[in-house]
Design a protein around this motif. Structure first.
Motif, PDB file in Angstrom:
ATOM      1  N   GLY A  75       0.820  -1.200   0.000  1.00 38.47           N
ATOM      2  CA  GLY A  75       0.000   0.000   0.000  1.00 38.47           C
ATOM      3  C   GLY A  75       0.857   1.254   0.000  1.00 38.47           C
ATOM      4  N   TRP A  76       0.182   2.398   0.067  1.00 36.21           N
ATOM      5  CA  TRP A  76       0.888   3.679   0.098  1.00 36.21           C
ATOM      6  C   TRP A  76       0.593   4.372   1.426  1.00 36.21           C
ATOM      7  CZ3 TRP A  76      -2.239   8.149   0.113  1.00 36.21           C
ATOM      8  CH2 TRP A  76      -3.579   7.948  -0.223  1.00 36.21           C
ATOM      9  N   ALA A  77       1.512   5.241   1.842  1.00 37.41           N
ATOM     10  CA  ALA A  77       1.502   5.733   3.221  1.00 37.41           C
ATOM     11  C   ALA A  77       0.975   7.158   3.331  1.00 37.41           C
ATOM     12  CB  ALA A  77       2.902   5.671   3.805  1.00 37.41           C
ATOM     13  N   VAL A  78       0.161   7.365   4.376  1.00 45.70           N
ATOM     14  CA  VAL A  78      -0.261   8.701   4.785  1.00 45.70           C
ATOM     15  C   VAL A  78       0.387   8.974   6.134  1.00 45.70           C
ATOM     16  CG1 VAL A  78      -2.199  10.205   5.369  1.00 45.70           C
ATOM     17  CG2 VAL A  78      -2.471   8.442   3.606  1.00 45.70           C
ATOM     18  N   PRO A  79       1.275   9.972   6.247  1.00 43.25           N
ATOM     19  CA  PRO A  79       1.923  10.258   7.533  1.00 43.25           C
ATOM     20  C   PRO A  79       0.932  10.816   8.539  1.00 43.25           C
ATOM     21  CG  PRO A  79       2.481  11.940   5.924  1.00 43.25           C
ATOM     22  CD  PRO A  79       1.728  10.878   5.183  1.00 43.25           C
ATOM     23  N   LEU A  80       1.133  10.458   9.811  1.00 42.08           N
ATOM     24  CA  LEU A  80       0.283  10.929  10.895  1.00 42.08           C
ATOM     25  C   LEU A  80       1.101  11.805  11.835  1.00 42.08           C
ATOM     26  CD1 LEU A  80      -1.553   7.584  11.692  1.00 42.08           C
ATOM     27  CD2 LEU A  80      -2.207   9.359  10.062  1.00 42.08           C
ATOM     28  N   GLY A  81       0.412  12.583  12.641  1.00 41.47           N
ATOM     29  CA  GLY A  81       1.102  13.434  13.597  1.00 41.47           C
ATOM     30  C   GLY A  81       1.802  12.649  14.690  1.00 41.47           C
ATOM     31  N   GLN A  82       1.373  11.407  14.921  1.00 42.82           N
ATOM     32  CA  GLN A  82       2.006  10.585  15.939  1.00 42.82           C
ATOM     33  C   GLN A  82       3.420  10.223  15.498  1.00 42.82           C
ATOM     34  OE1 GLN A  82      -0.676   7.233  16.520  1.00 42.82           O
ATOM     35  NE2 GLN A  82      -2.343   8.520  15.789  1.00 42.82           N
ATOM     36  N   ARG A  85       6.508   8.474  14.353  1.00 44.61           N
ATOM     37  CA  ARG A  85       6.865   7.223  13.684  1.00 44.61           C
ATOM     38  C   ARG A  85       5.666   6.334  13.372  1.00 44.61           C
ATOM     39  NH1 ARG A  85      12.356   6.177  14.521  1.00 44.61           N
ATOM     40  NH2 ARG A  85      13.443   8.155  14.297  1.00 44.61           N
ATOM     41  N   THR A  86       4.552   6.910  13.066  1.00 43.69           N
ATOM     42  CA  THR A  86       3.385   6.120  12.692  1.00 43.69           C
ATOM     43  C   THR A  86       2.841   6.624  11.357  1.00 43.69           C
ATOM     44  OG1 THR A  86       2.785   5.814  15.011  1.00 43.69           O
ATOM     45  CG2 THR A  86       1.103   5.303  13.392  1.00 43.69           C
ATOM     46  N   VAL A  87       2.523   5.684  10.479  1.00 45.47           N
ATOM     47  CA  VAL A  87       1.871   6.026   9.219  1.00 45.47           C
ATOM     48  C   VAL A  87       0.650   5.130   9.061  1.00 45.47           C
ATOM     49  CG1 VAL A  87       3.991   6.785   8.083  1.00 45.47           C
ATOM     50  CG2 VAL A  87       3.260   4.396   7.869  1.00 45.47           C
ATOM     51  N   ALA A  88      -0.267   5.567   8.231  1.00 46.67           N
ATOM     52  CA  ALA A  88      -1.401   4.732   7.837  1.00 46.67           C
ATOM     53  C   ALA A  88      -1.160   4.286   6.405  1.00 46.67           C
ATOM     54  CB  ALA A  88      -2.705   5.500   7.952  1.00 46.67           C
TER      55      ALA A  88
END
Length: 325
Positions: free
Chosen positions: A245-252, A254-257
């Motif tokens: 899949g492809w990644a959406v960075p999150l504010g947390q 070192r976490t991505v969706a």
């Protein structure tokens, strides 16, 4: 996880046809529209003497188009271009970048110019060459122009990469240009230990920080590129074992969706990025439309922890930082 319906993106003039749709550097939908008859010409293919049908690089004349930034009060810029299969993005000062997906090179005439910058009044300000085989175009908040290429733009076609032609501009898979339409000289995400994209890379932007996921002919990887950081501007992780899949960075931290991948385009996986270059998948969900309806055929974009999904001109979104319990 249910998406939230955000609305229908209305054409600037009744009957206009959608040419392309994306996000601005600030997370707003942006779209380029044209009259239906002109839209048919822009997407038509020409037939070569050997019978092969290929997308045209440009039209024989300029056609009127309308670029819209969808805010509470949409901003419309009228312009004219002869570029075929266009991508469009905003630049500062109300300027609009339009890029044709295909670009031929010939020894006699050199490269075609398949990029244009128009002013807020629609006036043509600059032309340049960004190469052939363009799959995506995104601008960042510093007016950097990120161009992703598909295989023909990476490995060569339309005269690029031939014995009589130059190396493809897109041979690195992902290239950053400045707003004078020249190539940025800084290191790029793919020029590191993670290898180069062998396919069109997926991109998400946060200000000037770029996250890109791609296959390098060995494995699927995720690379974070931040030109503002001191020292090493790039970090990368292997996505093997995460479902892809492809990644959406999150504010947390070192976490991505991760969106899509091996188990379907509607799969959402929260993934932790470790210091040793591993990506560890966590909670997994199915994305649905409101009411639990299947996602269907959509195109997704990520920005600042928000997933934006479009089906034609219908717009949905999900705040990925508010993960389901």
């Amino acid at each position: 996880m249910e998406l939230t319906f955000r609305g229908e993106l209305a054409p600037p003039e009744e009957g206009d046809a959608l040419a392309c749709l994306s996000l601005s550097p600030h997370g707003e939908p942006v779209a380029l529209w044209t009259a239906p008859a002109d839209h048919g010409e822009q997407t038509a293919k020409d037939t070569l003497p050997n019978g092969v049908r290929v997308p045209r690089t440009r039209l024989g004349r300029g056609v009127p188009m309308r670029f819209v930034t969808y805010r509470p009060e949409p901003v419309v810029t009228a312009l004219e271009t002869a570029l075929a299969v266009p991508h469009a993005q905003p630049l500062s000062g109300g300027r609009v970048l339009v890029v044709g997906a295909r670009c031929a090179y010939s020894p006699e005439e050199g490269p075609e110019r398949n990029a244009e910058i128009h002013g807020a009044d629609g006036r043509l300000l600059a032309r340049g060459t960004l190469g052939d085989g363009i799959a995506s175009v995104r601008t960042d908040t510093d007016d950097g122009i990120w161009v992703g290429y598909f295989d023909e733009g990476i490995f060569g076609n339309n005269g690029w990469g031939s014995p009589d032609g130059p190396a493809p501009i897109g041979s690195d898979g992902l290239v950053r240009f400045t707003d004078d339409l020249t190539r940025d000289g800084r290191p790029l995400p793919g020029n590191g230990p993670w290898g180069l994209p062998a396919e069109s890379p997926r991109v998400a932007l946060e200000s000037t920080t770029l996250w890109t996921s791609f296959h390098n002919m060995r494995e699927r990887v995720l690379v974070r590129f931040d030109p503002s950081e001191d020292g090493e501007t790039r970090r990368g992780w292997s996505l093997e074992g995460t479902g892809g899949g492809w990644a959406v960075p999150l504010g947390q931290d070192r976490t991505v969706a991760q969106v899509g991948g091996e188990d379907g385009h509607d799969v959402l996986t929260y993934t932790t990025l470790e210091d040793d270059g591993r990506a560890v998948p966590g909670a997994r969900f199915r994305l649905t439309l409101p009411g639990g309806e299947p996602l269907g055929r959509v195109r997704g974009h990520g920005h600042a922890g928000v997933l934006h999904m479009f089906s034609g001109t219908t717009w949905w979104s999900a705040d990925l930082e508010r993960r389901p319990q």
